[in-house]
Design a protein around this motif. Structure first.
Motif: not given
Length: 181
Positions: A61-84
């Motif tokens: 789940r992409v949530f932000g810009q990592a750099n000006e070149d277009g890289s992106e930060y995302a959460l990696r969902g893992i079944p059974g894991w708490a969001a935190d």
């Protein structure tokens, strides 16, 4: 980004407390508070470059810009894991999927370095030119991080190394499996 927009962006995942708090903080500061980082909605173009498999997009789940070149930060969902507890990864603009933080609180520590990130297929690294000035909102961010999370600042390299040690192999296996589908 408004907090409700972050909830919509990350759905069906719950929003980690640290990212929800960051969304509130971001509304109070003008300009960058961490080099090149912006909470933002993207069009999933980067995800489709990696794989068209539904599982790939569902687990990242992409949530932000990592750099000006277009890289992106995302959460990696893992079944059974708490969001935190979910790791944060970076999708490189020229390829590469790498863990950058063990969880969202560690991601906030990573941002506190106020440095740009480079990403290739093989690795991720921090960049900083000799003329680097702190981002305009960085002092406020560092104060906010200490106040709301009691975080001692760690080196961003240390945050990257811990994420790689804990999740690197699993993230590469995940990407390889889905790239071949």
């Amino acid at each position: 980004m408004e907090p409700h927009a972050l909830r919509e962006l990350l759905a069906p995942l719950a929003v980690p407390h640290a990212l929800a708090s960051l969304a509130h903080f971001a509304l109070t500061v003008d300009g960058y508070y961490a080099e090149d980082f912006v909470l933002c909605r993207r069009n999933d173009h980067r995800l489709r470059q990696y794989s068209t498999a539904a599982e790939f997009a569902a687990r990242l789940r992409v949530f932000g810009q990592a750099n000006e070149d277009g890289s992106e930060y995302a959460l990696r969902g893992i079944p059974g894991w708490a969001a935190d507890d979910l790791p944060v990864v970076v999708l490189g603009d020229e390829g590469g999927l790498h863990p950058v933080a063990e969880n969202s609180v560690e991601f906030l520590r990573f941002l506190a370095a106020d440095r740009s990130i480079g990403v290739s297929r093989e690795r991720v690294w921090l960049t900083q030119d000799e003329l680097h000035d702190d981002s305009p909102g960085h002092p406020a961010y560092a104060h906010w991080l200490e106040l709301h999370f009691g975080c001692e600042l760690r080196t961003a390299e240390g945050v990257l190394a811990r994420a790689e040690d804990r999740f690197g192999e699993a993230v590469r296996a995940f990407a390889a499996k889905l790239a071949s589908s």
